[in-house]
Design an enzyme around this catalytic site. Structure first.
Site, PDB file in Angstrom:
ATOM      1  N   ARG A   1       1.546  -3.962 -16.189  1.00 29.24           N
ATOM      2  CA  ARG A   1       2.392  -2.855 -15.724  1.00 29.24           C
ATOM      3  C   ARG A   1       3.954  -3.275 -15.343  1.00 29.24           C
ATOM      4  O   ARG A   1       4.100  -4.349 -14.429  1.00 29.24           O
ATOM      5  CB  ARG A   1       1.613  -2.228 -14.360  1.00 29.24           C
ATOM      6  CG  ARG A   1       2.526  -1.351 -13.674  1.00 29.24           C
ATOM      7  CD  ARG A   1       1.793  -0.568 -12.342  1.00 29.24           C
ATOM      8  NE  ARG A   1       2.491   0.399 -11.934  1.00 29.24           N
ATOM      9  CZ  ARG A   1       3.144   0.378 -10.600  1.00 29.24           C
ATOM     10  NH1 ARG A   1       2.746  -0.848  -9.863  1.00 29.24           N
ATOM     11  NH2 ARG A   1       3.917   1.406 -10.330  1.00 29.24           N
TER      12      ARG A   1
ATOM     13  N   HIS B   1      10.825   2.782 -10.431  1.00 25.81           N
ATOM     14  CA  HIS B   1      10.388   1.988  -9.452  1.00 25.81           C
ATOM     15  C   HIS B   1      11.621   1.525  -8.607  1.00 25.81           C
ATOM     16  O   HIS B   1      12.133   0.486  -8.474  1.00 25.81           O
ATOM     17  CB  HIS B   1       9.852   0.499  -9.757  1.00 25.81           C
ATOM     18  CG  HIS B   1       9.270  -0.206  -8.989  1.00 25.81           C
ATOM     19  ND1 HIS B   1       7.555  -0.466  -9.261  1.00 25.81           N
ATOM     20  CD2 HIS B   1       9.464  -0.738  -7.761  1.00 25.81           C
ATOM     21  CE1 HIS B   1       7.167  -1.328  -8.178  1.00 25.81           C
ATOM     22  NE2 HIS B   1       8.213  -1.408  -7.443  1.00 25.81           N
TER      23      HIS B   1
ATOM     24  N   GLU C   1      -1.322  -1.788  -7.848  1.00 26.54           N
ATOM     25  CA  GLU C   1      -0.955  -2.907  -7.194  1.00 26.54           C
ATOM     26  C   GLU C   1      -1.683  -3.375  -6.008  1.00 26.54           C
ATOM     27  O   GLU C   1      -2.120  -2.453  -5.180  1.00 26.54           O
ATOM     28  CB  GLU C   1       0.548  -2.529  -6.451  1.00 26.54           C
ATOM     29  CG  GLU C   1       1.775  -2.392  -7.182  1.00 26.54           C
ATOM     30  CD  GLU C   1       2.940  -2.202  -6.590  1.00 26.54           C
ATOM     31  OE1 GLU C   1       3.104  -2.766  -5.400  1.00 26.54           O
ATOM     32  OE2 GLU C   1       4.080  -1.688  -7.077  1.00 26.54           O
TER      33      GLU C   1
ATOM     34  N   ASN D   1      -1.495   2.049  -4.939  1.00 26.44           N
ATOM     35  CA  ASN D   1      -1.015   0.647  -4.239  1.00 26.44           C
ATOM     36  C   ASN D   1      -1.542   0.251  -2.671  1.00 26.44           C
ATOM     37  O   ASN D   1      -1.557   1.225  -1.854  1.00 26.44           O
ATOM     38  CB  ASN D   1       0.290   0.513  -4.344  1.00 26.44           C
ATOM     39  CG  ASN D   1       1.094   0.507  -5.771  1.00 26.44           C
ATOM     40  OD1 ASN D   1       0.275   0.623  -6.634  1.00 26.44           O
ATOM     41  ND2 ASN D   1       2.401   0.612  -5.774  1.00 26.44           N
TER      42      ASN D   1
ATOM     43  N   TYR E   1      -2.355  -2.518   0.147  1.00 32.19           N
ATOM     44  CA  TYR E   1      -2.190  -3.915   0.598  1.00 32.19           C
ATOM     45  C   TYR E   1      -2.905  -3.997   2.171  1.00 32.19           C
ATOM     46  O   TYR E   1      -3.264  -5.103   2.299  1.00 32.19           O
ATOM     47  CB  TYR E   1      -0.595  -4.175   0.838  1.00 32.19           C
ATOM     48  CG  TYR E   1       0.122  -4.443  -0.473  1.00 32.19           C
ATOM     49  CD1 TYR E   1       0.150  -5.462  -0.968  1.00 32.19           C
ATOM     50  CD2 TYR E   1       0.565  -3.098  -1.041  1.00 32.19           C
ATOM     51  CE1 TYR E   1       0.650  -5.517  -2.371  1.00 32.19           C
ATOM     52  CE2 TYR E   1       1.178  -3.291  -2.291  1.00 32.19           C
ATOM     53  CZ  TYR E   1       1.418  -4.451  -2.843  1.00 32.19           C
ATOM     54  OH  TYR E   1       1.843  -4.526  -4.228  1.00 32.19           O
TER      55      TYR E   1
ATOM     56  N   GLU F   1       5.341   4.952  -5.594  1.00 25.39           N
ATOM     57  CA  GLU F   1       5.556   4.825  -4.214  1.00 25.39           C
ATOM     58  C   GLU F   1       6.814   5.688  -3.446  1.00 25.39           C
ATOM     59  O   GLU F   1       7.652   5.383  -2.975  1.00 25.39           O
ATOM     60  CB  GLU F   1       5.607   3.700  -3.758  1.00 25.39           C
ATOM     61  CG  GLU F   1       4.599   2.496  -3.966  1.00 25.39           C
ATOM     62  CD  GLU F   1       4.835   1.260  -3.390  1.00 25.39           C
ATOM     63  OE1 GLU F   1       5.677   0.795  -2.801  1.00 25.39           O
ATOM     64  OE2 GLU F   1       3.995   0.628  -3.192  1.00 25.39           O
TER      65      GLU F   1
END
Ligand code: IFM
Length: 455
Positions: free
Chosen positions: A84, A128, A353, A299, A301, A173
């Site tokens: 990616r 991005h 991600e 994504n 985290y 995002e």
């Protein structure tokens, strides 16, 4: 949850599952002014005193623009089947409108062909965060015209690369671009205005929907989708104020994006909360945003804990923290994927991600980043658990291939599974890269065995 256990039993990942590593243009390419590239809002923002922790910028980064071939050799050597990356809009169309830059387009053509030659599927992201500065000078994402410039950009990239990429994600995002870029202002372009942030979020979503429609009209063969940063939002206590605040924050982070994309409307509680700061929405916008997509990128985290009294101190959670100060909470990924699956009617999801920044040390050619190995292993286990519970997943991608420019944190935070010595630009596979390679080899062997036994 013992996700390591889940992972040990997780040999049922389908053969076509996309296993990847992810990067983005501004964070690795460098060559900020090479071959006709125009400035982006991040080139500008890096010049603001105090904006970047180590006062660095993206001028050199990982020199990926020059080193792309050997970087792709590393990608192939990991045994992933997906990579990616993002296209830098100001590299291919420096002013965001007007003339295209052939040298920029050629670079991405070489990159895509280089991936295909190595047997790795290209997963392309259009935006991005590195908006051309010239568009920002005209209002950036707050200006509705930018929506139409983005659609042109999507079509231009598709013209050159659309026949060879596996997927095209419109935005990475949007919450970050809207919230950090325009409300909190600690990311480019550094605006601090809630009404502008809400309008920016709407324009990002609208440009996504219109771009998907335009690409489909061109007969685009690649899967089309969008990538959201999402997390489970949990109250710090059972107190009613914490619970009420949590519902609102979940609305701002998750439902503000998921509802328009998959239900065609903004959540009423967030609209009420915004009051006069709510965005201007024109007739037809919501239908455009809801244009069906082929995948949703997630994504993940960490979780988000909400206290009505003010910012929550992560130390109270008692969990291990990454070098970003983020709680390590793999269970949250299963919870998030399950919740999305239950609340919305979705195409396959990809974890586009996932990874951690840790304080790595390079000694004698090795980086023993065992915390990162554990992180990745447990989060893959969390994906496996969601799949076991019926969630349709298309892939998993580690953030990130290389240590890189971590936005406002500069080069101080290292997310790579490959270490970069910024002085020499030497790359060293960390233990996490070796673990991932080994894991992927075992996955491949398990699916080959399943084929031969007819499983
Ligand atoms: O480095 C970023 C990436 O650009 C977007 N998602 C989060 C990563 C870690 O902060």
């Amino acid at each position: 949850m013992n996700s390591a256990l889940y992972l040990d039993q997780a040999h049922h990942f389908p053969r076509e599952f996309a296993w990847g590593v992810a990067t983005s243009a501004f964070q690795i390419e460098g060559a900020a002014q090479a071959d006709g590239k125009g400035p982006s809002i991040w080139d500008t923002f890096c010049k603001v005193p105090g904006a970047i922790a180590d006062a660095s910028d993206g001028t050199v980064a990982c020199e990926h623009y020059q080193r792309w071939e050997s970087d792709l050799d590393i990608v192939a050597n990991l045994g992933v089947n997906a990579y990616r990356f993002s296209v830098s809009w100001p590299r291919v169309r420096p002013g965001g409108a007007g003339a295209w830059n052939a040298q920029g387009l050629d670079f991405y053509e070489r990159l895509v062909d280089g991936l295909l030659a190595r047997g790795v599927a290209p997963y392309l992201t259009l935006n991005h965060w590195d908006l051309p500065q010239e568009l920002q000078d005209q209002g950036g994402w707050a200006n509705r015209d930018t929506v139409h410039r983005f659609v042109e950009y999507a079509l231009g990239v598709h013209d050159r690369l659309g026949d060879r990429v596996a997927s095209i994600a419109t935005h990475n995002e949007p919450w970050v671009m809207a919230m950090l870029g325009h409300e909190i202002g600690n990311f480019a372009p550094g605006v601090k205005n809630r009404a502008i942030a809400a309008q920016v979020a709407h324009h990002l979503l609208l440009s996504h929907g219109l771009a998907v429609q335009a690409l489909r009209a061109e007969g685009c063969k690649a899967d089309l989708g969008i990538v959201l940063n999402l997390s489970p939002t949990q109250p710090a206590t059972n107190a009613p104020e914490d619970q009420a605040r949590t519902v609102l924050e979940d609305g701002r982070l998750v439902r503000w994006y998921m509802d328009p994309l998959f239900k065609g409307s903004y959540p009423a509680d967030v609209m009420n909360h915004l009051g006069e700061d709510a965005p201007t929405v024109e007739a037809g916008d919501m239908a455009a945003i809801q244009t069906p997509i082929d995948f949703l990128g997630v994504n993940y985290y960490t979780r988000t804990v909400i206290s009505a009294a003010g910012p929550w101190d992560v130390k109270q959670g008692g969990l291990e923290l990454s070098d970003m100060g983020w709680e390590i909470y793999p269970e949250g990924l299963t919870q998030l994927l399950m919740r999305l699956h239950q609340d919305y009617s979705l195409p396959p999801m990809y974890v586009t991600e996932n990874g951690g920044a840790f304080k790595d040390e390079l000694h004698n050619g090795r980086v023993h980043d065992l915390a990162r190995v554990k992180y990745i292993k447990e989060h893959i286990g969390a994906v496996a658990e969601a799949m076991r519970q019926g969630v349709k997943m298309g892939g998993y991608m580690v953030w990130s291939l290389l240590d890189n420019f971590e936005w406002a944190s500069g080069y101080e935070k290292r997310f790579g599974i490959v270490h970069v010595d910024y002085a020499s630009q030497q790359r060293t596979l960390k233990d996490s890269a070796l673990w991932y390679r080994n894991f992927l080899q075992r996955q491949k062997a398990a699916s080959l065995a399943a084929v031969s036994t007819g499983d």
